[in-house]
Design a protein around this motif. Structure first.
Motif, PDB file in Angstrom:
ATOM      1  N   ASN A  23       0.828  -1.210   0.000  1.00  0.00           N
ATOM      2  CA  ASN A  23       0.000   0.000   0.000  1.00  0.00           C
ATOM      3  C   ASN A  23       0.862   1.259   0.000  1.00  0.00           C
ATOM      4  N   ALA A  24       1.974   1.224   0.736  1.00  0.00           N
ATOM      5  CA  ALA A  24       2.885   2.364   0.756  1.00  0.00           C
ATOM      6  C   ALA A  24       3.513   2.579  -0.619  1.00  0.00           C
ATOM      7  N   ILE A  25       3.860   1.496  -1.288  1.00  0.00           N
ATOM      8  CA  ILE A  25       4.411   1.600  -2.650  1.00  0.00           C
ATOM      9  C   ILE A  25       3.376   2.189  -3.589  1.00  0.00           C
ATOM     10  N   LEU A  26       2.150   1.677  -3.512  1.00  0.00           N
ATOM     11  CA  LEU A  26       1.076   2.180  -4.370  1.00  0.00           C
ATOM     12  C   LEU A  26       0.856   3.671  -4.134  1.00  0.00           C
ATOM     13  N   GLU A  27       0.888   4.097  -2.868  1.00  0.00           N
ATOM     14  CA  GLU A  27       0.699   5.509  -2.551  1.00  0.00           C
ATOM     15  C   GLU A  27       1.789   6.368  -3.180  1.00  0.00           C
ATOM     16  N   LYS A  28       3.040   5.910  -3.100  1.00  0.00           N
ATOM     17  CA  LYS A  28       4.139   6.672  -3.687  1.00  0.00           C
ATOM     18  C   LYS A  28       4.033   6.717  -5.219  1.00  0.00           C
ATOM     19  N   VAL A  29       3.666   5.608  -5.813  1.00  0.00           N
ATOM     20  CA  VAL A  29       3.549   5.565  -7.271  1.00  0.00           C
ATOM     21  C   VAL A  29       2.446   6.502  -7.747  1.00  0.00           C
ATOM     22  N   THR A  30       1.309   6.482  -7.058  1.00  0.00           N
ATOM     23  CA  THR A  30       0.201   7.341  -7.482  1.00  0.00           C
ATOM     24  C   THR A  30       0.488   8.817  -7.200  1.00  0.00           C
ATOM     25  N   LEU A  31       1.320   9.094  -6.204  1.00  0.00           N
ATOM     26  CA  LEU A  31       1.747  10.476  -5.987  1.00  0.00           C
ATOM     27  C   LEU A  31       2.676  10.934  -7.111  1.00  0.00           C
ATOM     28  N   THR A  32       3.505  10.021  -7.559  1.00  0.00           N
ATOM     29  CA  THR A  32       4.424  10.334  -8.657  1.00  0.00           C
ATOM     30  C   THR A  32       3.679  10.500  -9.970  1.00  0.00           C
ATOM     31  N   TYR A  33       2.655   9.658 -10.158  1.00  0.00           N
ATOM     32  CA  TYR A  33       1.838   9.715 -11.381  1.00  0.00           C
ATOM     33  C   TYR A  33       0.378   9.926 -10.974  1.00  0.00           C
ATOM     34  N   PRO A  34       0.003  11.161 -10.648  1.00  0.00           N
ATOM     35  CA  PRO A  34      -1.318  11.418 -10.062  1.00  0.00           C
ATOM     36  C   PRO A  34      -2.504  11.135 -10.984  1.00  0.00           C
ATOM     37  N   ASP A  35      -2.264  11.017 -12.266  1.00  0.00           N
ATOM     38  CA  ASP A  35      -3.362  10.731 -13.187  1.00  0.00           C
ATOM     39  C   ASP A  35      -3.497   9.243 -13.487  1.00  0.00           C
ATOM     40  N   SER A  36      -2.862   8.415 -12.651  1.00  0.00           N
ATOM     41  CA  SER A  36      -2.867   6.978 -12.891  1.00  0.00           C
ATOM     42  C   SER A  36      -4.233   6.348 -12.611  1.00  0.00           C
ATOM     43  N   SER A  37      -4.478   5.231 -13.276  1.00  0.00           N
ATOM     44  CA  SER A  37      -5.625   4.381 -12.949  1.00  0.00           C
ATOM     45  C   SER A  37      -5.087   3.124 -12.273  1.00  0.00           C
ATOM     46  N   VAL A  38      -5.848   2.602 -11.324  1.00  0.00           N
ATOM     47  CA  VAL A  38      -5.396   1.452 -10.540  1.00  0.00           C
ATOM     48  C   VAL A  38      -6.404   0.315 -10.656  1.00  0.00           C
ATOM     49  N   SER A  39      -5.912  -0.852 -11.054  1.00  0.00           N
ATOM     50  CA  SER A  39      -6.722  -2.064 -11.077  1.00  0.00           C
ATOM     51  C   SER A  39      -6.257  -2.961  -9.938  1.00  0.00           C
ATOM     52  N   LYS A  40      -7.141  -3.216  -8.973  1.00  0.00           N
ATOM     53  CA  LYS A  40      -6.763  -3.977  -7.783  1.00  0.00           C
ATOM     54  C   LYS A  40      -7.277  -5.409  -7.865  1.00  0.00           C
ATOM     55  N   HIS A  41      -6.409  -6.330  -7.451  1.00  0.00           N
ATOM     56  CA  HIS A  41      -6.792  -7.749  -7.420  1.00  0.00           C
ATOM     57  C   HIS A  41      -6.272  -8.354  -6.124  1.00  0.00           C
ATOM     58  N   ASN A  42      -7.194  -8.673  -5.227  1.00  0.00           N
ATOM     59  CA  ASN A  42      -6.848  -9.311  -3.952  1.00  0.00           C
ATOM     60  C   ASN A  42      -6.959 -10.823  -4.129  1.00  0.00           C
ATOM     61  N   LEU A  43      -5.826 -11.476  -4.308  1.00  0.00           N
ATOM     62  CA  LEU A  43      -5.839 -12.923  -4.556  1.00  0.00           C
ATOM     63  C   LEU A  43      -6.208 -13.729  -3.327  1.00  0.00           C
ATOM     64  N   ALA A  44      -6.088 -13.125  -2.138  1.00  0.00           N
ATOM     65  CA  ALA A  44      -6.504 -13.829  -0.920  1.00  0.00           C
ATOM     66  C   ALA A  44      -8.018 -13.941  -0.857  1.00  0.00           C
ATOM     67  N   GLN A  45      -8.709 -12.924  -1.359  1.00  0.00           N
ATOM     68  CA  GLN A  45     -10.169 -12.925  -1.343  1.00  0.00           C
ATOM     69  C   GLN A  45     -10.769 -13.478  -2.623  1.00  0.00           C
ATOM     70  N   GLU A  46     -10.070 -13.284  -3.735  1.00  0.00           N
ATOM     71  CA  GLU A  46     -10.550 -13.778  -5.033  1.00  0.00           C
ATOM     72  C   GLU A  46      -9.442 -14.566  -5.715  1.00  0.00           C
ATOM     73  N   PRO A  47      -9.142 -15.756  -5.202  1.00  0.00           N
ATOM     74  CA  PRO A  47      -8.038 -16.542  -5.779  1.00  0.00           C
ATOM     75  C   PRO A  47      -8.402 -17.128  -7.131  1.00  0.00           C
ATOM     76  N   LEU A  48      -7.399 -17.277  -7.957  1.00  0.00           N
ATOM     77  CA  LEU A  48      -7.566 -18.013  -9.203  1.00  0.00           C
ATOM     78  C   LEU A  48      -7.432 -19.496  -8.891  1.00  0.00           C
ATOM     79  N   SER A  49      -8.114 -20.312  -9.646  1.00  0.00           N
ATOM     80  CA  SER A  49      -8.051 -21.750  -9.409  1.00  0.00           C
ATOM     81  C   SER A  49      -6.663 -22.283  -9.736  1.00  0.00           C
ATOM     82  N   HIS A  50      -6.264 -23.328  -9.034  1.00  0.00           N
ATOM     83  CA  HIS A  50      -5.041 -24.004  -9.419  1.00  0.00           C
ATOM     84  C   HIS A  50      -5.290 -24.748 -10.733  1.00  0.00           C
ATOM     85  N   ILE A  51      -4.230 -24.895 -11.501  1.00  0.00           N
ATOM     86  CA  ILE A  51      -4.364 -25.471 -12.834  1.00  0.00           C
ATOM     87  C   ILE A  51      -4.768 -26.945 -12.734  1.00  0.00           C
TER      88      ILE A  51
END
Length: 203
Positions: A23-51
């Motif tokens: 989260n701290a990294i994301l905050e710094k990146v978005t401060l550096t690029y304030p017009d950024s769009s962010v796509s979030k994926h929480n794999l703990a809550q929405e895991p992809l199936s194992h192959i």
């Protein structure tokens, strides 16, 4: 405008050191690029199936020959690859589990690692990554010290991710760490020390 793919993998929520660091990294990146769009994926809550067998069959069946079952099996992989390809910057939160990455993150790696989509082989059998021109930040959290010292040989986390991401074409990788969280007398300062490295970094 930067497109950021933000992936978290710890099931520990707000108490997670890797989540706090990422989260701290994301905050710094978005401060550096304030017009950024962010796509979030929480794999703990929405895991992809194992192959499994069906998913593997879908990977190697041309789209025009897939039936409904195979199309459903490959859908999440197609989405994950599109998210990855669309992003300029990828931030991945990575807790240290038994010397390696969480199985949910490994499942994501398996879904994005597809020949003909994210890598290919030339006529001499040499691989070439197709996921190029990306900046990757890894936020790794561990109870012990694995970046240096006697336990460094047990770090299969950072080396593996650098290897597989590099294989896919993502060679510009920066790692931040919160480590020593379980070590008496050191754990109390581990997070602040890790966050300081983020604050001091020129994004």
């Amino acid at each position: 405008m930067k497109r950021i793919l933000f992936i978290t993998t710890s099931p520990n929520g707000e108490n997670s050191f890797s989540n706090k660091l990422s989260n701290a990294i994301l905050e710094k990146v978005t401060l550096t690029y304030p017009d950024s769009s962010v796509s979030k994926h929480n794999l703990a809550q929405e895991p992809l199936s194992h192959i499994d067998e069906t998913t593997l069959a879908a990977f190697f069946t041309p789209a025009e020959h897939r039936n409904e079952t195979l199309n459903n099996a490959v859908k999440n992989s197609d989405k994950a690859i599109k998210e990855l390809m669309d992003a300029n910057i990828i931030v991945i939160g990575v807790p240290f589990y038994n010397f390696g990455i969480p199985s949910t993150l490994k499942a994501w790696v398996d879904h994005i690692s597809r020949v003909g989509f994210t890598f290919q082989y030339d006529e001499n059998g040499m691989p070439r990554g197709l996921v190029e021109n990306k900046k990757v930040y890894l936020a790794i959290a561990s109870g012990g010290i694995y970046s240096e010292g006697p336990m460094k040989a047990y770090d299969f986390n950072d080396p593996y991710l650098r290897a597989i991401l590099g294989f896919l074409g993502m060679t510009d990788v920066t790692t931040f760490r919160v480590e020593g969280t379980a070590i008496p007398g050191m754990g109390e300062m581990a997070l602040s020390k890790g966050l300081a490295t983020v604050n001091e970094f020129a994004f």
